[in-house]
Design an enzyme around this catalytic site. Sequence first.
Site, PDB file in Angstrom:
ATOM      1  N   ASN A   7       0.875  -1.176   0.000  1.00 29.52           N
ATOM      2  CA  ASN A   7       0.000   0.000   0.000  1.00 29.52           C
ATOM      3  C   ASN A   7       0.912   1.226   0.000  1.00 29.52           C
ATOM      4  O   ASN A   7       1.574   1.514   1.003  1.00 29.52           O
ATOM      5  CB  ASN A   7      -0.907  -0.010   1.233  1.00 29.52           C
ATOM      6  CG  ASN A   7      -1.816   1.201   1.290  1.00 29.52           C
ATOM      7  OD1 ASN A   7      -1.456   2.298   0.875  1.00 29.52           O
ATOM      8  ND2 ASN A   7      -3.008   1.011   1.816  1.00 29.52           N
ATOM      9  N   GLU A  34      -4.017   1.759  -2.864  1.00 29.01           N
ATOM     10  CA  GLU A  34      -4.167   3.202  -2.608  1.00 29.01           C
ATOM     11  C   GLU A  34      -3.365   4.038  -3.608  1.00 29.01           C
ATOM     12  O   GLU A  34      -2.556   4.877  -3.232  1.00 29.01           O
ATOM     13  CB  GLU A  34      -3.793   3.557  -1.160  1.00 29.01           C
ATOM     14  CG  GLU A  34      -4.960   3.402  -0.199  1.00 29.01           C
ATOM     15  CD  GLU A  34      -4.829   4.245   1.059  1.00 29.01           C
ATOM     16  OE1 GLU A  34      -5.446   5.320   1.102  1.00 29.01           O
ATOM     17  OE2 GLU A  34      -4.112   3.814   1.987  1.00 29.01           O
ATOM     18  N   ASP A 149      -3.780  -4.980   1.146  1.00 25.88           N
ATOM     19  CA  ASP A 149      -4.018  -4.359   2.448  1.00 25.88           C
ATOM     20  C   ASP A 149      -5.393  -4.830   2.908  1.00 25.88           C
ATOM     21  O   ASP A 149      -6.412  -4.362   2.420  1.00 25.88           O
ATOM     22  CB  ASP A 149      -3.967  -2.834   2.300  1.00 25.88           C
ATOM     23  CG  ASP A 149      -4.350  -2.106   3.582  1.00 25.88           C
ATOM     24  OD1 ASP A 149      -4.621  -2.771   4.606  1.00 25.88           O
ATOM     25  OD2 ASP A 149      -4.391  -0.864   3.558  1.00 25.88           O
ATOM     26  N   ASN A 151      -6.661  -4.562   5.975  1.00 27.59           N
ATOM     27  CA  ASN A 151      -7.236  -3.769   7.061  1.00 27.59           C
ATOM     28  C   ASN A 151      -7.814  -4.655   8.154  1.00 27.59           C
ATOM     29  O   ASN A 151      -8.838  -4.344   8.767  1.00 27.59           O
ATOM     30  CB  ASN A 151      -8.292  -2.793   6.525  1.00 27.59           C
ATOM     31  CG  ASN A 151      -7.672  -1.487   6.066  1.00 27.59           C
ATOM     32  OD1 ASN A 151      -6.882  -0.880   6.790  1.00 27.59           O
ATOM     33  ND2 ASN A 151      -8.012  -1.053   4.862  1.00 27.59           N
ATOM     34  N   ASP A 220      -1.302  -6.115   6.269  1.00 26.95           N
ATOM     35  CA  ASP A 220      -1.011  -6.402   4.864  1.00 26.95           C
ATOM     36  C   ASP A 220      -0.619  -7.871   4.767  1.00 26.95           C
ATOM     37  O   ASP A 220       0.301  -8.319   5.455  1.00 26.95           O
ATOM     38  CB  ASP A 220       0.123  -5.506   4.365  1.00 26.95           C
ATOM     39  CG  ASP A 220      -0.214  -4.037   4.522  1.00 26.95           C
ATOM     40  OD1 ASP A 220      -0.785  -3.458   3.593  1.00 26.95           O
ATOM     41  OD2 ASP A 220       0.075  -3.470   5.607  1.00 26.95           O
ATOM     42  N   ASP A 249       2.749   4.772   4.945  1.00 26.95           N
ATOM     43  CA  ASP A 249       2.645   4.248   6.310  1.00 26.95           C
ATOM     44  C   ASP A 249       2.655   2.719   6.329  1.00 26.95           C
ATOM     45  O   ASP A 249       2.665   2.118   7.403  1.00 26.95           O
ATOM     46  CB  ASP A 249       1.411   4.791   7.031  1.00 26.95           C
ATOM     47  CG  ASP A 249       0.149   4.797   6.188  1.00 26.95           C
ATOM     48  OD1 ASP A 249       0.216   4.463   4.990  1.00 26.95           O
ATOM     49  OD2 ASP A 249      -0.925   5.156   6.728  1.00 26.95           O
ATOM     50  N   HIS A 250       2.694   2.096   5.148  1.00 20.93           N
ATOM     51  CA  HIS A 250       2.775   0.641   5.027  1.00 20.93           C
ATOM     52  C   HIS A 250       4.146   0.219   4.496  1.00 20.93           C
ATOM     53  O   HIS A 250       4.808   0.984   3.801  1.00 20.93           O
ATOM     54  CB  HIS A 250       1.720   0.113   4.054  1.00 20.93           C
ATOM     55  CG  HIS A 250       0.308   0.322   4.494  1.00 20.93           C
ATOM     56  ND1 HIS A 250      -0.485  -0.700   4.962  1.00 20.93           N
ATOM     57  CD2 HIS A 250      -0.461   1.439   4.522  1.00 20.93           C
ATOM     58  CE1 HIS A 250      -1.683  -0.225   5.255  1.00 20.93           C
ATOM     59  NE2 HIS A 250      -1.702   1.066   4.992  1.00 20.93           N
TER      60      HIS A 250
END
Length: 259
Positions: A7, A34, A149, A151, A220, A249-250
Amino acid sequence: MQLATWNINSLTVRLPQVLDWLAANPVDVLGLQELKLVDEKFPHDAFHAAGYQAVSFGQRTYNGVALLSRTPLEEVVRNIPGHDDDQARVIAATVDGPGGPLRVVNGYFVNGQAPGSDKFDYKMRWLQALQEWLRGELDRHPRLVLMGDFNIAPEDRDSFDPVGLAGTIHHTEEERAHFQALLGLGLADAFRLFEQPEKSFSWWDYRMLGFQKNRGLRIDHILVSEALRAQVNACHIDRTPRKNKQPSDHAPVVLHLAA
């Protein structure tokens, strides 16, 4: 063969980081989530110069997924067939792999915001639709990889604070039940096929020194079908890109398949 998911939280912002990572880690297939851009602005030329073909399913400002591959991407499907959804969250394609064709499904799973919210209800419906579609995909393509991802932090060990965050988004019983239902289709969590360091995470909040303090989540994932399980010889999280200036941030998750 190596496959990875990442991501990147805006391909426009982080294209140079993705290209640098691919130069240092020349995986065969990379799933991105994303993108936050429309297909017309997808940087096909930049990836072609790096040795990759690409298919994308973009959306302005939000969501968006893509698959990059060193070999042709065939039988491309965008979003979950039969599920009415205006958000660009799934792209699937077939590539050449060790032992035969490999079906790769790349998803940016719904965040869900908070239990009890409309967005959480949407997440539950979306996860159910994904499972129903994947059941048929596995019948048609026994050699299948589901990456992205998710989530979802599937177990307490996938969260930096499983007690304090119990019942919150990514940690709810409902989300974890859906993750187990995916495994129940005949998929295996490739990362957990091996001994891993404690507190192995793939996402860290930008705030409050989340990465520096390793206050993260493992959300992830790469799941592999039973037909591929014997070929999996490693799976790891590459924390290096999270140290970049203006990182996603991943972090990428990388799967290694033996010939």
